[in-house]
Design a protein around this motif. Structure first.
Motif, short mmCIF file in Angstrom:
data_model
loop_
_atom_site.label_atom_id
_atom_site.label_comp_id
_atom_site.label_asym_id
_atom_site.label_seq_id
_atom_site.Cartn_x
_atom_site.Cartn_y
_atom_site.Cartn_z
N PHE A 2 0.79 -1.15 -0.22
CA PHE A 2 -0.20 0.09 0.18
C PHE A 2 0.82 1.22 -0.02
O PHE A 2 1.82 1.43 0.68
N TYR A 37 0.31 5.37 1.08
CA TYR A 37 -0.30 6.41 1.63
C TYR A 37 0.40 7.68 1.48
O TYR A 37 1.79 7.87 1.52
N PRO A 84 -2.85 9.72 7.37
CA PRO A 84 -2.34 9.34 6.01
C PRO A 84 -3.57 8.99 5.27
O PRO A 84 -4.62 8.77 5.75
N PHE A 140 -5.18 7.18 1.75
CA PHE A 140 -4.51 6.24 0.83
C PHE A 140 -4.61 6.76 -0.82
O PHE A 140 -5.23 7.60 -1.06
N TYR A 169 -3.06 0.56 -3.95
CA TYR A 169 -2.95 -0.85 -3.33
C TYR A 169 -2.66 -1.97 -4.45
O TYR A 169 -3.14 -1.94 -5.50
N ASP A 191 -6.25 -1.37 -6.73
CA ASP A 191 -7.07 -0.21 -6.29
C ASP A 191 -6.05 1.18 -6.32
O ASP A 191 -5.08 1.14 -5.89
N LEU A 223 3.87 7.09 2.67
CA LEU A 223 4.30 5.82 3.47
C LEU A 223 3.93 4.75 2.52
O LEU A 223 3.02 4.75 1.84
N GLN A 263 -4.16 -10.70 2.22
CA GLN A 263 -4.83 -9.81 1.02
C GLN A 263 -5.59 -8.84 1.82
O GLN A 263 -6.43 -9.02 2.88
N GLY A 264 -5.76 -7.56 1.22
CA GLY A 264 -6.29 -6.44 1.68
C GLY A 264 -5.64 -5.85 3.07
O GLY A 264 -4.76 -6.39 3.50
N ALA A 265 -6.41 -5.00 3.51
CA ALA A 265 -5.89 -3.99 4.64
C ALA A 265 -6.55 -4.29 5.98
O ALA A 265 -5.84 -4.17 6.87
N LEU A 309 -0.94 -4.50 8.93
CA LEU A 309 -0.16 -3.76 7.96
C LEU A 309 0.91 -3.17 8.80
O LEU A 309 1.31 -2.74 10.01
N PHE A 313 4.10 -0.60 8.19
CA PHE A 313 4.51 0.48 7.80
C PHE A 313 6.08 0.84 7.64
O PHE A 313 6.54 0.57 8.84
N GLY A 314 6.40 1.22 6.66
CA GLY A 314 7.94 1.98 6.56
C GLY A 314 7.91 3.28 7.21
O GLY A 314 6.91 3.84 7.83
N TYR A 362 -3.90 2.85 15.52
CA TYR A 362 -2.46 2.78 14.99
C TYR A 362 -1.43 3.84 15.82
O TYR A 362 -2.21 4.86 16.32
N GLY A 415 7.86 4.04 12.09
CA GLY A 415 6.75 3.78 11.30
C GLY A 415 5.48 3.50 11.98
O GLY A 415 5.53 3.62 13.33
N LEU A 416 4.28 3.74 11.45
CA LEU A 416 3.16 3.43 12.07
C LEU A 416 2.97 1.95 12.69
O LEU A 416 3.51 0.97 11.86
N VAL A 445 -12.45 -7.94 1.78
CA VAL A 445 -11.13 -7.61 1.03
C VAL A 445 -10.96 -6.45 0.66
O VAL A 445 -11.63 -5.95 -0.29
N SER A 446 -10.09 -5.53 1.28
CA SER A 446 -10.01 -3.89 0.56
C SER A 446 -8.50 -3.53 0.77
O SER A 446 -8.01 -3.85 1.75
N GLY A 447 -8.14 -2.71 0.20
CA GLY A 447 -6.88 -2.05 0.38
C GLY A 447 -7.03 -0.69 0.94
O GLY A 447 -5.89 -0.08 1.19
N LEU A 506 -7.52 1.85 4.05
CA LEU A 506 -7.86 2.18 5.55
C LEU A 506 -8.13 3.75 5.54
O LEU A 506 -7.32 4.65 4.88
N PHE A 556 -8.06 6.99 7.79
CA PHE A 556 -7.44 7.39 9.01
C PHE A 556 -8.00 8.63 9.65
O PHE A 556 -8.41 9.36 8.86
#
Lengths: 116, 114
Positions: free
Chosen positions: A33, A35, A43, A45, A48, A56, A91, A98-100, A105, A107-108, B36, B43-44, B98-100, B102, B104
């Protein structure tokens, strides 16, 4: 390392320049992902990937933004003809699921872009 | 549509006292909810998540949150604050599928005074 790695950590660009931001996810993670986090905001989105497929991209703010993950691992976020409003922390996150919302997740630390 | 509102942009507590960070959500679907944490230059990190099981969710570092559907809230609490808890906290909502994506909140800065 074992975490998500992003480079460069800091990038200063002149308005109109192109920039490329790299993300190395955790090895084996299928989901990736991107962000965008503006100063003082949460953040937002951008896009993805599930393996190499971009499932997405609804959050990309304009056609100047482009992301790819050609081999299903490393990803690059490219911003063409940067503008001042592109200044933000970008980010990257990855997940083994699969998915969020099915897994955690990771994160970097982000790439901070400043456009002058 | 989904959205999340963190009711306080800044919370200050003394070390050893309880922490309450407030979050309300809006969702047309059965939501997944998360908290988070973001420490400076880190990172988060996921604190906890609610997906459909117990409404009281326990997370890392002594934090917990309670999902209250009638109040559309998912407040984060901790009985006793520690100096290391000082950070930015984000309440997050997502569709339970199933979703990408989030969504915030704006974040709450937690300050812990000695």
């Amino acid at each position: 390392g074992a975490g998500v790695s992003q480079s460069p950590r800091y990038k200063v660009a002149k308005r109109g320049q192109d920039v490329a931001l790299r993300c190395d996810p955790i090895s084996g993670h299928v989901s990736l992902f991107w962000y965008q986090q503006a100063l003082g905001q949460g953040p937002e989105f951008l896009t993805y990937f599930q393996n190499e497929a971009q499932l997405d991209k609804s959050g990309l703010p304009s056609d100047r933004f482009f992301a790819e993950r050609p081999e299903g691992s490393v990803s690059t976020l490219k911003i063409q003809r940067t503008q001042q409003e592109d200044s933000a922390v970008y980010l990257c996150a990855s997940s083994s699921r699969q998915g969020a919302n099915t897994g955690e997740l990771f994160f970097g630390e982000g790439s901070r872009l400043t456009v002058l | 549509a989904q959205s999340v509102t963190q009711l306080d942009s800044h919370v200050s507590v003394s070390e050893g006292t309880p922490v309450l960070l407030r979050c309300n959500y809006s969702s047309s679907y059965s939501p997944s909810l998360f908290w988070y944490v973001q420490h400076p230059n880190k990172g988060l990190q996921l604190l906890l998540k609610y997906t459909s099981a117990a409404t009281l969710v326990k997370g890392i570092n002594g934090f917990e949150a309670e999902f209250k559907k009638s109040e559309t809230s998912f407040h984060l609490t901790k009985p006793s604050a520690h100096m290391s808890d000082a950070a930015e906290y984000f309440c997050v909502v997502s569709r339970r599928s199933v979703s990408g994506k989030l969504i915030f909140g704006q974040g709450t800065t937690l300050q812990v005074k000695p």
